[in-house]
Design a protein around this motif. Sequence first.
Motif, short mmCIF file in Angstrom:
data_model
loop_
_atom_site.label_atom_id
_atom_site.label_comp_id
_atom_site.label_asym_id
_atom_site.label_seq_id
_atom_site.Cartn_x
_atom_site.Cartn_y
_atom_site.Cartn_z
N LEU A 175 0.83 -1.20 0.00
CA LEU A 175 0.00 0.00 0.00
C LEU A 175 0.87 1.26 0.00
CD1 LEU A 175 -2.93 1.00 0.10
CD2 LEU A 175 -2.73 1.02 2.58
N ALA A 176 1.94 1.25 0.79
CA ALA A 176 2.84 2.40 0.83
C ALA A 176 3.54 2.59 -0.52
CB ALA A 176 3.87 2.21 1.93
N LEU A 177 3.97 1.51 -1.16
CA LEU A 177 4.60 1.61 -2.48
C LEU A 177 3.61 2.10 -3.52
CD1 LEU A 177 6.84 -1.58 -2.52
CD2 LEU A 177 7.58 0.80 -2.42
N PHE A 178 2.36 1.63 -3.44
CA PHE A 178 1.32 2.10 -4.36
C PHE A 178 1.12 3.61 -4.20
CE2 PHE A 178 -3.13 3.23 -4.90
CZ PHE A 178 -3.29 2.97 -6.24
N GLY A 179 1.05 4.06 -2.95
CA GLY A 179 0.89 5.49 -2.69
C GLY A 179 2.07 6.30 -3.22
N LEU A 180 3.28 5.77 -3.06
CA LEU A 180 4.47 6.45 -3.55
C LEU A 180 4.45 6.57 -5.07
CD1 LEU A 180 7.34 7.61 -3.04
CD2 LEU A 180 8.17 5.27 -3.33
N VAL A 181 4.11 5.48 -5.76
CA VAL A 181 4.06 5.52 -7.22
C VAL A 181 2.97 6.48 -7.70
CG1 VAL A 181 3.56 4.14 -9.29
CG2 VAL A 181 5.07 3.24 -7.53
N GLU A 182 1.83 6.49 -7.03
CA GLU A 182 0.76 7.42 -7.42
C GLU A 182 1.19 8.86 -7.20
OE1 GLU A 182 -3.03 8.36 -8.97
OE2 GLU A 182 -1.94 6.47 -8.95
N TRP A 183 1.88 9.11 -6.10
CA TRP A 183 2.37 10.46 -5.83
C TRP A 183 3.39 10.88 -6.89
CZ3 TRP A 183 7.36 12.04 -4.19
CH2 TRP A 183 7.45 13.39 -3.87
N LEU A 184 4.31 9.97 -7.25
CA LEU A 184 5.30 10.27 -8.29
C LEU A 184 4.62 10.51 -9.64
CD1 LEU A 184 8.09 7.68 -7.40
CD2 LEU A 184 8.18 10.17 -7.11
N GLY B 279 5.11 16.98 -15.07
CA GLY B 279 6.00 16.45 -16.09
C GLY B 279 6.34 14.97 -15.94
N SER B 280 5.64 14.27 -15.07
CA SER B 280 5.93 12.84 -14.86
C SER B 280 5.45 12.02 -16.04
CB SER B 280 5.26 12.36 -13.58
OG SER B 280 5.46 10.98 -13.41
N ARG B 281 6.22 10.98 -16.39
CA ARG B 281 5.83 10.08 -17.47
C ARG B 281 5.18 8.81 -16.94
NH1 ARG B 281 10.37 8.82 -21.28
NH2 ARG B 281 8.63 8.20 -22.58
N ILE B 282 5.06 8.69 -15.62
CA ILE B 282 4.43 7.54 -14.99
C ILE B 282 2.91 7.73 -15.05
CG2 ILE B 282 4.19 6.21 -12.86
CD1 ILE B 282 6.92 7.38 -12.02
N PRO B 283 2.15 6.75 -15.54
CA PRO B 283 0.69 6.92 -15.59
C PRO B 283 0.06 6.80 -14.20
CG PRO B 283 1.29 4.75 -16.37
CD PRO B 283 2.57 5.49 -16.13
N THR B 284 -1.01 7.56 -13.96
CA THR B 284 -1.75 7.47 -12.70
C THR B 284 -2.65 6.23 -12.75
OG1 THR B 284 -3.59 8.77 -13.52
CG2 THR B 284 -1.79 9.98 -12.45
N LEU B 285 -3.22 5.89 -11.60
CA LEU B 285 -4.13 4.75 -11.54
C LEU B 285 -5.33 4.96 -12.47
CD1 LEU B 285 -5.06 2.09 -10.27
CD2 LEU B 285 -6.17 3.42 -8.50
#
Length: 70
Positions: free
Chosen positions: A14-23, A28-34
């Motif tokens: 859950l903490a890693l999921f929250g971190l990735v969503e925050w990133l 300018g982030s290239r990481i897609p949101t949920l």
Amino acid sequence: MMRALAIGGFLTALALFGLVEWLARREGSRIPTLGEVCAYVMRYEVGPVPVGRIGLFGFWWWLGWHFLAR
């Protein structure tokens, strides 16, 4: 002991999921949101069959069955 390990694993996930969503929500982030990932999956079809929607529904059903049903 095993229960504490399982709870710790879920809390870590859950903490890693929250971190990735925050990133993903940074400027300018290239990481897609949920939401973007879910939208992409929902559009997936094989012929007339909405496979993405069926798969997402099945995932939520499984999650509810395992964690919410008592």
